[in-house]
Design a protein around this motif. Structure first.
Motif, PDB file in Angstrom:
ATOM      1  N   MET A 113      29.367  -3.549  19.352  1.00 13.18           N
ATOM      2  CA  MET A 113      29.519  -4.686  20.245  1.00 13.18           C
ATOM      3  C   MET A 113      30.937  -4.700  20.799  1.00 13.18           C
ATOM      4  SD  MET A 113      30.021  -7.992  17.762  1.00 13.18           S
ATOM      5  CE  MET A 113      31.453  -8.101  16.668  1.00 13.18           C
ATOM      6  N   ARG A 114      31.109  -5.419  21.914  1.00 14.89           N
ATOM      7  CA  ARG A 114      32.431  -5.602  22.499  1.00 14.89           C
ATOM      8  C   ARG A 114      33.060  -6.863  21.902  1.00 14.89           C
ATOM      9  NH1 ARG A 114      32.345  -6.200  28.575  1.00 14.89           N
ATOM     10  NH2 ARG A 114      30.757  -7.725  28.031  1.00 14.89           N
ATOM     11  N   THR A 115      34.322  -6.744  21.528  1.00 12.61           N
ATOM     12  CA  THR A 115      35.017  -7.886  20.955  1.00 12.61           C
ATOM     13  C   THR A 115      36.472  -7.875  21.403  1.00 12.61           C
ATOM     14  OG1 THR A 115      35.587  -9.012  18.879  1.00 12.61           O
ATOM     15  CG2 THR A 115      35.602  -6.623  18.841  1.00 12.61           C
ATOM     16  N   ILE A 116      37.041  -9.071  21.511  1.00 12.53           N
ATOM     17  CA  ILE A 116      38.459  -9.229  21.825  1.00 12.53           C
ATOM     18  C   ILE A 116      39.195  -9.465  20.512  1.00 12.53           C
ATOM     19  CG2 ILE A 116      40.191 -10.613  23.008  1.00 12.53           C
ATOM     20  CD1 ILE A 116      38.505  -9.053  24.951  1.00 12.53           C
ATOM     21  N   ARG A 117      40.315  -8.770  20.309  1.00 12.43           N
ATOM     22  CA  ARG A 117      41.084  -8.948  19.082  1.00 12.43           C
ATOM     23  C   ARG A 117      42.580  -8.938  19.382  1.00 12.43           C
ATOM     24  NH1 ARG A 117      38.205  -4.931  14.587  1.00 12.43           N
ATOM     25  NH2 ARG A 117      36.284  -6.152  14.319  1.00 12.43           N
ATOM     26  N   TYR A 118      43.326  -9.578  18.488  1.00 11.35           N
ATOM     27  CA  TYR A 118      44.783  -9.405  18.489  1.00 11.35           C
ATOM     28  C   TYR A 118      45.243  -9.260  17.047  1.00 11.35           C
ATOM     29  CZ  TYR A 118      45.139 -14.516  17.562  1.00 11.35           C
ATOM     30  OH  TYR A 118      45.024 -15.783  17.040  1.00 11.35           O
ATOM     31  N   THR A 119      46.291  -8.467  16.862  1.00 16.04           N
ATOM     32  CA  THR A 119      46.804  -8.171  15.524  1.00 16.04           C
ATOM     33  C   THR A 119      48.237  -8.640  15.332  1.00 16.04           C
ATOM     34  OG1 THR A 119      47.477  -5.957  16.248  1.00 16.04           O
ATOM     35  CG2 THR A 119      45.291  -6.177  15.233  1.00 16.04           C
ATOM     36  N   ARG A 120      48.805  -9.214  16.374  1.00 11.89           N
ATOM     37  CA  ARG A 120      50.161  -9.755  16.285  1.00 11.89           C
ATOM     38  C   ARG A 120      50.253 -10.943  17.220  1.00 11.89           C
ATOM     39  NH1 ARG A 120      50.128  -5.706  19.953  1.00 11.89           N
ATOM     40  NH2 ARG A 120      51.418  -5.922  21.837  1.00 11.89           N
ATOM     41  N   PRO A 121      51.146 -11.900  16.966  1.00 14.43           N
ATOM     42  CA  PRO A 121      51.295 -13.024  17.887  1.00 14.43           C
ATOM     43  C   PRO A 121      51.989 -12.591  19.166  1.00 14.43           C
ATOM     44  CG  PRO A 121      52.966 -13.135  16.178  1.00 14.43           C
ATOM     45  CD  PRO A 121      52.066 -11.996  15.811  1.00 14.43           C
ATOM     46  N   GLY A 122      51.759 -13.352  20.228  1.00 10.97           N
ATOM     47  CA  GLY A 122      52.433 -13.019  21.476  1.00 10.97           C
ATOM     48  C   GLY A 122      51.733 -13.617  22.680  1.00 10.97           C
ATOM     49  N   ASP A 123      52.110 -13.146  23.861  1.00  8.57           N
ATOM     50  CA  ASP A 123      51.509 -13.641  25.094  1.00  8.57           C
ATOM     51  C   ASP A 123      50.109 -13.049  25.252  1.00  8.57           C
ATOM     52  OD1 ASP A 123      51.718 -11.046  26.127  1.00  8.57           O
ATOM     53  OD2 ASP A 123      53.598 -11.469  27.166  1.00  8.57           O
ATOM     54  N   ALA A 168      33.337  -2.796  18.058  1.00 14.87           N
ATOM     55  CA  ALA A 168      33.290  -3.118  16.631  1.00 14.87           C
ATOM     56  C   ALA A 168      31.843  -3.142  16.165  1.00 14.87           C
ATOM     57  CB  ALA A 168      33.944  -4.475  16.376  1.00 14.87           C
ATOM     58  N   PRO A 169      31.608  -2.946  14.867  1.00 14.94           N
ATOM     59  CA  PRO A 169      30.232  -3.045  14.352  1.00 14.94           C
ATOM     60  C   PRO A 169      29.707  -4.469  14.476  1.00 14.94           C
ATOM     61  CG  PRO A 169      31.714  -1.970  12.772  1.00 14.94           C
ATOM     62  CD  PRO A 169      32.575  -2.578  13.826  1.00 14.94           C
ATOM     63  N   VAL A 170      28.420  -4.613  14.704  1.00 18.19           N
ATOM     64  CA  VAL A 170      27.799  -5.940  14.723  1.00 18.19           C
ATOM     65  C   VAL A 170      27.793  -6.479  13.291  1.00 18.19           C
ATOM     66  CG1 VAL A 170      25.690  -7.233  15.195  1.00 18.19           C
ATOM     67  CG2 VAL A 170      26.401  -5.378  16.725  1.00 18.19           C
ATOM     68  N   PRO A 171      28.333  -7.680  13.044  1.00 15.19           N
ATOM     69  CA  PRO A 171      28.436  -8.192  11.670  1.00 15.19           C
ATOM     70  C   PRO A 171      27.100  -8.691  11.134  1.00 15.19           C
ATOM     71  CG  PRO A 171      29.219  -9.835  13.222  1.00 15.19           C
ATOM     72  CD  PRO A 171      28.913  -8.608  14.035  1.00 15.19           C
TER      73      PRO A 171
END
Length: 340
Positions: free
Chosen positions: A1-11, A20-23
């Motif tokens: 599946m398509r997913t939006i992620r962030y791994t650090r804070p910021g703009d 990502a795998p479908v949960p």
């Protein structure tokens, strides 16, 4: 599946579109196929690090959304596969469960039926704004704990920031519940939106005679204030509140410090109630969701330009632009179309 992620804070640039795998749902959980994701100020503030620290795990943004139940975990009997639903606080304590992705898994208690005839845009716009408004309207001394037609009859409600998402929801719900509704705004364009939402009266809070204008509508004072800018509006609120009235504070937009005038508040027997959904409890959230769904069924809670809440749509791959729009103060509701 398509997913939006962030791994650090910021703009907004920290937001990445990944595969990502479908949960799979666990006990008491529901998997949703997300159709529309709603963006709220709390989403970009969390992403930017305003709440302190950075994400410990890869985080999917956005708490609100609407879609279709795709799979049930063990023990879930309140929903069925194929149900149209809306969800709120999807990512609270669950970094991977935000709604900016094609599928998400959340506890069943965070999912509510989407009434027949209501679209996914409305469902994704409901969660945090409407539930915040519901809580703010039900904390007054001697007032109702639930909303329904006539629950706020004979009460006058002042909604600060009547063109915002929470303000819009507060106007619509208060009007549905029978209150006389006064909204404050900063400009004529926003006055038109507050009127479209159902406000009986609209006052420009920048007018030096704003207190007198509100007192002309409510000579004995208003019963309850739904407040978005506690510091900036403190003087106006005390100038229009009736003795024993309540000021419900859900934000302090503008950053003006909120200082209490003890003597004046004692004289008014003011009640201040702070409102935050994260700690209010799921019993209250579930009750509020039931009331809001009834308002939707009654045609009293809507979104769109004609309801005073213009919609701004972005595709999933433009989630960063959607966050930037909310962060820059877009008037209306920003939505992300995840699936057609």
């Amino acid at each position: 599946m398509r997913t939006i992620r962030y791994t650090r804070p910021g703009d907004p640039a920290v937001l990445d579109l990944v595969d990502a795998p479908v949960p799979e749902p666990g006990d008491g959980e529901v998997r949703l196929r997300v159709m529309v994701s709603g963006v709220n100020p709390t989403d970009w503030k969390a992403r930017s690090g305003q709440y302190g620290g950075g994400p410990e795990d890869a985080t999917v943004p956005n708490h609100d959304g609407a879609g279709v139940v795709d799979k049930l975990g063990a023990g879930v009997d309140s929903l069925a596969v194929g149900d149209r639903v809306w969800v709120t606080l999807a990512g609270d304590g669950r970094p991977a469960s935000g709604t900016a992705q094609e599928f998400t898994v959340v506890p069943a208690e965070r999912v509510f039926p989407l009434p027949a005839g209501a679209g996914f845009d409305l469902g994704a716009s409901t969660g945090i704004p409407a539930l915040t408004a519901h809580r703010a309207l039900t904390v007054g001394e001697g007032g109702p704990a639930r909303l329904a037609p006539d629950a706020l009859a004979d009460r006058t409600i002042l909604v600060a920031g009547g063109a915002g998402a929470v303000g819009n929801a507060a106007i619509q719900l208060a009007r549905w519940a029978g209150a006389e509704v006064i909204a404050t705004v900063s400009q004529e364009a926003k006055a038109r939106l507050a009127t479209a939402a159902g406000a009986h009266h609209v006052v420009n809070y920048r007018d030096p005679d704003a207190v007198e204008a509100i007192r002309g509508i409510a000579p004995d004072g208003v019963d309850l204030v739904v407040e978005v800018a506690a510091g900036a509006n403190a003087e106006l609120d005390l100038g229009v509140l009736r003795p024993g009235g309540t000021i419900s504070i859900y934000a302090n937009d503008g950053g003006v410090p909120f200082d209490l005038d003890v003597r004046r508040n004692m004289g008014l027997n003011t009640r201040y109630q702070f409102v935050l959904l994260y700690t209010v409890g799921w019993d209250r959230i579930s009750a509020g969701a039931a009331d809001i769904n009834q308002a939707i069924v009654d045609g009293a809670f809507r979104v769109g330009e004609e309801a005073g809440l213009p919609l701004h749509r972005y595709p999933l791959e433009e989630t960063a632009a959607a966050h930037a729009a909310v962060e820059s103060g877009a008037v209306g509701k920003v939505l992300i179309t995840v699936a057609s």
